[in-house]
Write a protein that holds these residues in place. Structure first.
Motif, PDB file in Angstrom:
ATOM      1  N   GLU A  80       0.865  -1.192   0.000  1.00 37.10           N
ATOM      2  CA  GLU A  80       0.000   0.000   0.000  1.00 37.10           C
ATOM      3  C   GLU A  80       0.895   1.233   0.000  1.00 37.10           C
ATOM      4  N   GLY A  81       0.798   2.036  -1.036  1.00 37.26           N
ATOM      5  CA  GLY A  81       1.612   3.243  -1.093  1.00 37.26           C
ATOM      6  C   GLY A  81       1.132   4.296  -0.114  1.00 37.26           C
ATOM      7  N   SER A  82       2.031   5.213   0.235  1.00 38.99           N
ATOM      8  CA  SER A  82       1.617   6.302   1.142  1.00 38.99           C
ATOM      9  C   SER A  82       2.599   7.456   1.033  1.00 38.99           C
ATOM     10  N   LYS A  83       2.150   8.599   1.548  1.00 36.83           N
ATOM     11  CA  LYS A  83       3.079   9.726   1.687  1.00 36.83           C
ATOM     12  C   LYS A  83       3.871   9.490   2.961  1.00 36.83           C
ATOM     13  N   ILE A 128      11.900   2.222   9.587  1.00 39.05           N
ATOM     14  CA  ILE A 128      12.438   3.568   9.823  1.00 39.05           C
ATOM     15  C   ILE A 128      11.399   4.552   9.285  1.00 39.05           C
ATOM     16  N   PRO A 129      10.808   5.366  10.168  1.00 36.85           N
ATOM     17  CA  PRO A 129       9.736   6.256   9.714  1.00 36.85           C
ATOM     18  C   PRO A 129      10.181   7.164   8.556  1.00 36.85           C
ATOM     19  N   LYS A 130       9.354   7.212   7.545  1.00 38.09           N
ATOM     20  CA  LYS A 130       9.523   8.077   6.351  1.00 38.09           C
ATOM     21  C   LYS A 130      10.806   7.784   5.555  1.00 38.09           C
ATOM     22  N   GLY A 131      11.492   6.714   5.927  1.00 35.86           N
ATOM     23  CA  GLY A 131      12.782   6.394   5.289  1.00 35.86           C
ATOM     24  C   GLY A 131      12.665   6.087   3.806  1.00 35.86           C
ATOM     25  N   LEU A 132      11.565   5.405   3.423  1.00 38.16           N
ATOM     26  CA  LEU A 132      11.435   5.010   2.019  1.00 38.16           C
ATOM     27  C   LEU A 132      11.159   6.216   1.121  1.00 38.16           C
ATOM     28  N   SER A 133      10.381   7.162   1.640  1.00 42.50           N
ATOM     29  CA  SER A 133      10.119   8.375   0.847  1.00 42.50           C
ATOM     30  C   SER A 133      11.429   9.124   0.600  1.00 42.50           C
ATOM     31  N   LEU A 134      12.263   9.149   1.630  1.00 42.01           N
ATOM     32  CA  LEU A 134      13.557   9.819   1.478  1.00 42.01           C
ATOM     33  C   LEU A 134      14.424   9.077   0.451  1.00 42.01           C
ATOM     34  N   PHE A 151      11.007  13.507   2.608  1.00 40.18           N
ATOM     35  CA  PHE A 151      10.377  12.736   3.682  1.00 40.18           C
ATOM     36  C   PHE A 151       8.866  12.578   3.496  1.00 40.18           C
ATOM     37  N   GLY A 152       8.245  13.554   2.832  1.00 43.02           N
ATOM     38  CA  GLY A 152       6.780  13.515   2.733  1.00 43.02           C
ATOM     39  C   GLY A 152       6.268  12.995   1.401  1.00 43.02           C
ATOM     40  N   ALA A 153       7.161  12.590   0.494  1.00 44.05           N
ATOM     41  CA  ALA A 153       6.727  12.215  -0.865  1.00 44.05           C
ATOM     42  C   ALA A 153       5.919  10.921  -0.868  1.00 44.05           C
ATOM     43  N   PHE A 154       5.041  10.802  -1.859  1.00 44.94           N
ATOM     44  CA  PHE A 154       4.242   9.578  -2.024  1.00 44.94           C
ATOM     45  C   PHE A 154       5.097   8.516  -2.720  1.00 44.94           C
ATOM     46  N   VAL A 155       5.110   7.323  -2.133  1.00 38.29           N
ATOM     47  CA  VAL A 155       5.781   6.185  -2.783  1.00 38.29           C
ATOM     48  C   VAL A 155       4.700   5.153  -3.094  1.00 38.29           C
ATOM     49  N   PRO A 156       4.523   4.803  -4.368  1.00 34.33           N
ATOM     50  CA  PRO A 156       3.451   3.864  -4.707  1.00 34.33           C
ATOM     51  C   PRO A 156       3.771   2.438  -4.254  1.00 34.33           C
ATOM     52  N   GLY A 157       2.744   1.742  -3.798  1.00 37.99           N
ATOM     53  CA  GLY A 157       2.892   0.327  -3.455  1.00 37.99           C
ATOM     54  C   GLY A 157       2.457  -0.543  -4.613  1.00 37.99           C
ATOM     55  N   ILE A 158       2.593  -1.849  -4.423  1.00 36.80           N
ATOM     56  CA  ILE A 158       2.246  -2.793  -5.497  1.00 36.80           C
ATOM     57  C   ILE A 158       0.766  -2.628  -5.890  1.00 36.80           C
ATOM     58  N   LYS A 159      -0.089  -2.455  -4.870  1.00 36.67           N
ATOM     59  CA  LYS A 159      -1.535  -2.321  -5.137  1.00 36.67           C
ATOM     60  C   LYS A 159      -1.818  -1.082  -5.992  1.00 36.67           C
TER      61      LYS A 159
END
Lengths: 510, 75
Positions: A265-268, A297-303, A309-317
């Motif tokens: 599930e993607g999220s900001k 790690i909080p917000k690590g993937l967006s970074l 830190f606040g960017a949306f990263v899409p998930g598989i769904k």
């Protein structure tokens, strides 16, 4: 044509995996150890001390053994392209021709020419020319890798080309765009820097063995210092280039990133999973939690993916079923467009056969509208666009853990070398002895992430693997798979035997 | 310094090969490997499918397009 024979596709896949992974046992050692030989010899030329010359010749001999067993194993992949992957070979021939031709020229002139001076020229050429030749072998080997990785990078992010629907070939439009594609550059820098670590840990493994045995102690200590410095620099560089690769994935291959992060599930402000166990049998859209256990790690993937830190990263769904709010088209919609592109391709072919130029031109114009989705037209279900998540996720995380371990390990080797107590630290020497095997594992896992993570595509979004194969009998591929397996096993045993014999003899034997 | 004269280059390689130790074994392995690869595998197991079955580039292109546009993909 009839239905695709998936047995043939999977055996062709298996054969390519076997060949590529076998080839990659040798390549990183060559890339890393060639530079180490150049460093060792530079110290010899600068200090004039004979012990450095003996040391250089010893490592050069091990480099030669590895090179000799590994050389030409990559050519087998080219055989496979022509037989098992003929459609793919035809389609990419124009793109791969230039990089692979340059690779051949580099390999021949830089490596082959200076390779002879490196091994035969110790007493027959000046010190300076010999050193120059050793550096040229190192630089040439690494530049050879550049062209192969540019070709691979293009498959992951096809740029600088146009698809010709009348010849079914991707035609090069801009060589520099292909060469300097961000994916190709990230791939080259990450592959070479990680190979420097593999080469360094090869030296540390053999030297640790000598120190544990109390043999060739001075040579081993000297080798470890140089290899630890190079390994440490390589590790730091590999961390930065790995980050760059992830950033490129975040932009150009978001599905691969979602797979190696287990992100459904993607999220900001998306979290980065530092460690976790995936839920067994999890499928996209089934409502199960993706992890049985996780530490994030909080917000690590967006970074990592977007430098924000606040960017949306899409998930598989999001990527499979679409996310209107984030402007992500569903695979289902892409499949519909892809099928229109295939239908237009068929009309172009029909018009060509009928000699109807007007119909052909009109069909080409229609094809251009949907050509970017061509590959999606071959998918049977939207979920087919999802790569194997578990193998991609675990390969990525184990690779990262090992990379971090190598950084710490080379730091420890340097610290105890500085304190001159390395020979007393048996636990560290045992770790050092194991490190090369772990480094090869990490290197192979890196390729698993890169190649399994981009499934189902042979060329990202444009050609799925199942359409890239030749429809030949699966038994044919099975037979050659078995032959390769035996041949590779024999060659590997030969290398291990010769290498171990030479290590046992030590520097006196060269 | 190695000078680019044919005689010198020839002697350089000849003497180099003569003085090899472990290199002799490695060259044997390389030649056996290349023989197996090019004289056995390439000839009997890895024919170039498009080169073998089609005589012109146009025929090869048509075949690949037929693979890409077969009826199974148009449903």
């Amino acid at each position: 044509m009839g239905e695709i024979d998936l047995a043939t596709v999977n055996w062709a896949r298996a054969q390519f995996i076997l060949t590529a992974m076998y080839h990659w046992l040798f390549v990183p050692i060559t890339l890393g150890l060639s530079f180490l030989c150049a460093f060792f010899e530079s110290i010899y030329v600068r200090t004039g001390k004979e012990e450095w010359k003996h040391l250089t010749k010893f490592w050069m001999t091990l480099f030669g053994i590895n090179f000799a067993i590994g050389v030409a194993t990559g050519i087998i992949m080219e055989f496979e392209f022509g037989t098992n992957w003929s459609s793919y070979s035809w389609m990419v021939g124009d793109i791969f021709g230039a990089p692979l031709a340059i690779e051949g020229i580099f390999a021949f002139f830089l490596e082959a020419t200076f390779f002879a001076v490196m091994f035969f020229g110790w007493e027959r050429t000046s010190k300076g020319f010999h050193l120059f030749s050793t550096w040229m072998v190192a630089i040439g080997s690494n530049l050879s890798a550049l062209w192969i990785l540019v070709a691979n990078g293009w498959m992951q992010y096809p740029v600088g080309m146009a698809f010709n629907p009348t010849s079914a070939r991707f035609e090069m439009q801009n060589f520099w765009e292909v060469l300097f594609s961000p994916v190709a550059m990230a791939k080259f820098t990450h592959t070479t820097s990680s190979s420097f670590v593999v080469g360094s840990l090869f030296v540390i493994t053999v030297s640790s063995y000598y120190l544990l045995k109390g043999r060739h102690v001075e040579m081993a200590k000297k080798s470890i210092i140089v290899a630890s410095v190079f390994g440490l620099i390589g590790s730091v560089f590999a961390a930065f280039t790995g980050d760059e690769s992830a950033y490129a994935n975040g932009h150009f291959q978001p599905m691969k990133m979602a797979a190696y992060e287990g992100l459904y599930e993607g999220s900001k402000g998306a979290d980065l999973v530092a460690m976790g166990i995936l839920t067994s049998g999890k499928k996209v859209g089934d409502g199960q939690p993706p992890f049985a256990f996780e530490v994030s790690i909080p917000k690590g993937l967006s970074l990592l993916a977007k430098r924000d830190f606040g960017a949306f990263v899409p998930g598989i769904k999001d990527l499979v079923y679409g996310n209107e709010a984030e402007g992500i088209m569903s695979v289902g919609d892409k499949m519909a467009k892809g099928k229109v592109a295939i239908a237009d391709l068929a009309l172009i072919q029909k018009a060509k056969k009928d000699g109807d130029e007007q119909a052909k031109t009109a069909a080409i114009e229609r094809f251009k509208v949907n050509q970017d989705y061509l590959g999606f037209g071959y998918l049977d279900t939207p979920e087919e666009a999802v790569p194997p998540v578990a193998s991609t996720y675990y390969s990525f995380h184990v690779m990262v853990y090992l990379g971090t371990f190598f950084l710490l390990l080379t730091l420890l080797f340097l610290y105890y070398s500085y304190k001159d107590t390395l020979a007393e630290k048996k636990w560290l020497l045992v770790l050092g002895f194991c490190s090369f095997f772990l480094a090869l594992t990490a290197s192979e896992l890196g390729w698993v992430v890169a190649e399994v993570g981009r499934q189902p595509w042979a060329i990202q979004d444009l050609l799925p693997v199942k359409m890239a194969t030749t429809q030949i009998a699966a038994g044919h591929v099975q037979a050659s798979f078995a032959i390769f397996f035996v041949l590779f096993a024999v060659l590997l045993l030969a290398e291990i035997k010769i290498m171990l014999k030479q290590i046992k003899i030590g520097p006196e034997g060269v | 310094m190695l000078l680019p004269q044919p005689g010198k280059i020839y002697r350089f390689y000849r003497n180099g090969f003569k003085s090899m130790t472990v290199g002799k074994t490695l060259w044997k392995i390389i030649f056996i490997k290349l023989f197996i690869m090019f004289a056995v595998l390439k000839v009997f197991f890895f024919p170039d499918f498009l080169q073998t079955n089609f005589s012109t580039d146009q025929q090869r292109a048509d075949h690949v397009i037929e693979q890409l546009t077969g009826s199974a993909h148009l449903n």
